[in-house]
Design a protein around this motif. Structure first.
Motif, PDB file in Angstrom:
ATOM      1  N   THR A   9       0.873  -1.173   0.000  1.00 41.95           N
ATOM      2  CA  THR A   9       0.000   0.000   0.000  1.00 41.95           C
ATOM      3  C   THR A   9       0.908   1.221   0.000  1.00 41.95           C
ATOM      4  OG1 THR A   9      -1.728  -1.225   1.128  1.00 41.95           O
ATOM      5  CG2 THR A   9      -1.881   1.176   1.193  1.00 41.95           C
ATOM      6  N   LEU A  10       0.732   2.054  -1.012  1.00 39.96           N
ATOM      7  CA  LEU A  10       1.634   3.168  -1.285  1.00 39.96           C
ATOM      8  C   LEU A  10       0.972   4.481  -0.889  1.00 39.96           C
ATOM      9  CD1 LEU A  10       2.616   1.649  -4.699  1.00 39.96           C
ATOM     10  CD2 LEU A  10       4.084   1.752  -2.671  1.00 39.96           C
ATOM     11  N   PRO A  11       1.749   5.544  -0.698  1.00 41.89           N
ATOM     12  CA  PRO A  11       1.158   6.834  -0.316  1.00 41.89           C
ATOM     13  C   PRO A  11       0.104   7.314  -1.309  1.00 41.89           C
ATOM     14  CG  PRO A  11       3.547   6.896  -0.069  1.00 41.89           C
ATOM     15  CD  PRO A  11       3.212   5.603  -0.789  1.00 41.89           C
ATOM     16  N   ALA A  12      -0.815   8.117  -0.817  1.00 41.50           N
ATOM     17  CA  ALA A  12      -1.924   8.615  -1.640  1.00 41.50           C
ATOM     18  C   ALA A  12      -1.431   9.394  -2.853  1.00 41.50           C
ATOM     19  CB  ALA A  12      -2.857   9.474  -0.795  1.00 41.50           C
ATOM     20  N   ASP A  13      -0.289  10.069  -2.738  1.00 42.26           N
ATOM     21  CA  ASP A  13       0.227  10.864  -3.857  1.00 42.26           C
ATOM     22  C   ASP A  13       1.315  10.123  -4.647  1.00 42.26           C
ATOM     23  OD1 ASP A  13       2.203  10.916  -1.926  1.00 42.26           O
ATOM     24  OD2 ASP A  13       2.545  13.076  -2.046  1.00 42.26           O
ATOM     25  N   ARG A  44      -4.322  -1.344  -7.619  1.00 43.25           N
ATOM     26  CA  ARG A  44      -5.491  -0.504  -7.362  1.00 43.25           C
ATOM     27  C   ARG A  44      -4.956   0.915  -7.290  1.00 43.25           C
ATOM     28  NH1 ARG A  44      -9.184  -2.184  -2.496  1.00 43.25           N
ATOM     29  NH2 ARG A  44      -7.268  -2.210  -1.301  1.00 43.25           N
ATOM     30  N   GLU A  45      -5.698   1.841  -7.881  1.00 39.09           N
ATOM     31  CA  GLU A  45      -5.244   3.228  -7.880  1.00 39.09           C
ATOM     32  C   GLU A  45      -6.296   4.101  -7.222  1.00 39.09           C
ATOM     33  OE1 GLU A  45      -3.137   4.513 -11.441  1.00 39.09           O
ATOM     34  OE2 GLU A  45      -3.150   2.419 -12.103  1.00 39.09           O
ATOM     35  N   ARG A  46      -5.841   4.871  -6.259  1.00 38.48           N
ATOM     36  CA  ARG A  46      -6.729   5.703  -5.454  1.00 38.48           C
ATOM     37  C   ARG A  46      -7.614   6.572  -6.350  1.00 38.48           C
ATOM     38  NH1 ARG A  46      -6.011  10.737  -2.103  1.00 38.48           N
ATOM     39  NH2 ARG A  46      -7.390  10.395  -0.329  1.00 38.48           N
ATOM     40  N   GLY A  47      -8.921   6.489  -6.103  1.00 38.51           N
ATOM     41  CA  GLY A  47      -9.869   7.306  -6.854  1.00 38.51           C
ATOM     42  C   GLY A  47     -10.366   6.673  -8.138  1.00 38.51           C
ATOM     43  N   LEU A  48      -9.766   5.557  -8.556  1.00 44.94           N
ATOM     44  CA  LEU A  48     -10.218   4.869  -9.768  1.00 44.94           C
ATOM     45  C   LEU A  48     -11.006   3.625  -9.387  1.00 44.94           C
ATOM     46  CD1 LEU A  48      -7.047   5.024 -12.064  1.00 44.94           C
ATOM     47  CD2 LEU A  48      -9.083   6.469 -12.138  1.00 44.94           C
ATOM     48  N   ARG A  49     -12.154   3.462  -9.992  1.00 43.40           N
ATOM     49  CA  ARG A  49     -13.009   2.286  -9.771  1.00 43.40           C
ATOM     50  C   ARG A  49     -13.257   2.013  -8.298  1.00 43.40           C
ATOM     51  NH1 ARG A  49      -9.552   1.248 -13.872  1.00 43.40           N
ATOM     52  NH2 ARG A  49     -10.511   0.966 -15.903  1.00 43.40           N
ATOM     53  N   GLY A  50     -13.417   3.089  -7.528  1.00 40.74           N
ATOM     54  CA  GLY A  50     -13.771   2.978  -6.118  1.00 40.74           C
ATOM     55  C   GLY A  50     -12.644   2.645  -5.166  1.00 40.74           C
ATOM     56  N   SER A  51     -11.406   2.617  -5.633  1.00 38.49           N
ATOM     57  CA  SER A  51     -10.304   2.253  -4.747  1.00 38.49           C
ATOM     58  C   SER A  51      -9.966   3.388  -3.780  1.00 38.49           C
ATOM     59  CB  SER A  51      -9.045   1.904  -5.549  1.00 38.49           C
ATOM     60  OG  SER A  51      -7.986   1.616  -4.646  1.00 38.49           O
TER      61      SER A  51
END
Length: 194
Positions: A9-13, A44-51
């Motif tokens: 799990t990587l930072p939001a930015d 999974r990418e934050r903000g895409l497809r509900g992630s």
């Protein structure tokens, strides 16, 4: 069959292009790995497809313990550990594997669902339900494959499925498949694993 996954799990930015480039550069290295049924390079990418997160979470189905150990202890895993730090690696014992109705299609998305086996549940019944769910997922339109496995240290069932599009008929965490190495997919034992 053994299932295995680790999650970074990587930072939001975090610039997920780094992960995409890494998979493009090294993904092919397991395309002929002995003992490997398949490895799905998942993100999974934050903000895409509900992630809610940026995450790199490769998922494996192993035909042999020797292949898995060669990967973990023989150097294949070391590069990832050097680049990102050594993650915890989850393992599950296989309960079922089924090729899907879209088995010949490219796998573009994956769904992973983990759920506990409740106390008091008859284990044979829980296993039967897991096998039936994998079989049912494989019959859904767009399903490339489906598998069920269990972690007996946590009494947790896992369902994993690959799909040809981003509208899978399965509940769980949705991942994009960046690459699929499947050197021994045809050798994965079909159906119930006992």
């Amino acid at each position: 069959m053994h299932a295995m996954q680790y999650e970074l799990t990587l930072p939001a930015d975090y610039d997920m292009a780094v992960v995409h480039a890494r998979v493009s550069r090294v993904g092919h290295l397991l395309d002929e790995w002995s003992g490997l049924g398949l490895k799905a390079y998942l993100v999974r990418e934050r903000g895409l497809r509900g992630s809610p997160v940026n995450q790199y979470a490769p998922f494996y189905l192993w035909n042999t313990v020797e292949g898995m150990n060669a990967f973990l202890w023989g150097g294949g895993f070391q590069g990832l550990s050097d680049d990102f730090g050594r993650p915890a690696v989850r393992q599950w014992t296989g309960l079922a594997y089924e090729e899907g109705v879209a088995a010949g299609s490219p796998a573009l998305f994956a769904v992973r669902r983990r759920r506990p086996v409740p106390d008091g549940t008859a284990l044979a019944e829980a296993a039967r339900e897991a096998v039936e769910e994998a079989r049912g997922l494989a019959r859904e339109e767009g399903a490339v494959l489906a598998a069920a496995a269990v972690d007996t240290s946590r009494w947790e069932c896992l369902h994993f499925s690959l799909w040809e599009d981003d509208t899978p008929k399965a509940d769980g965490d949705l991942f994009r498949v960046l690459h699929l190495s499947a050197p021994e997919r045809a050798a994965l034992p079909r159906g119930r694993q006992w």
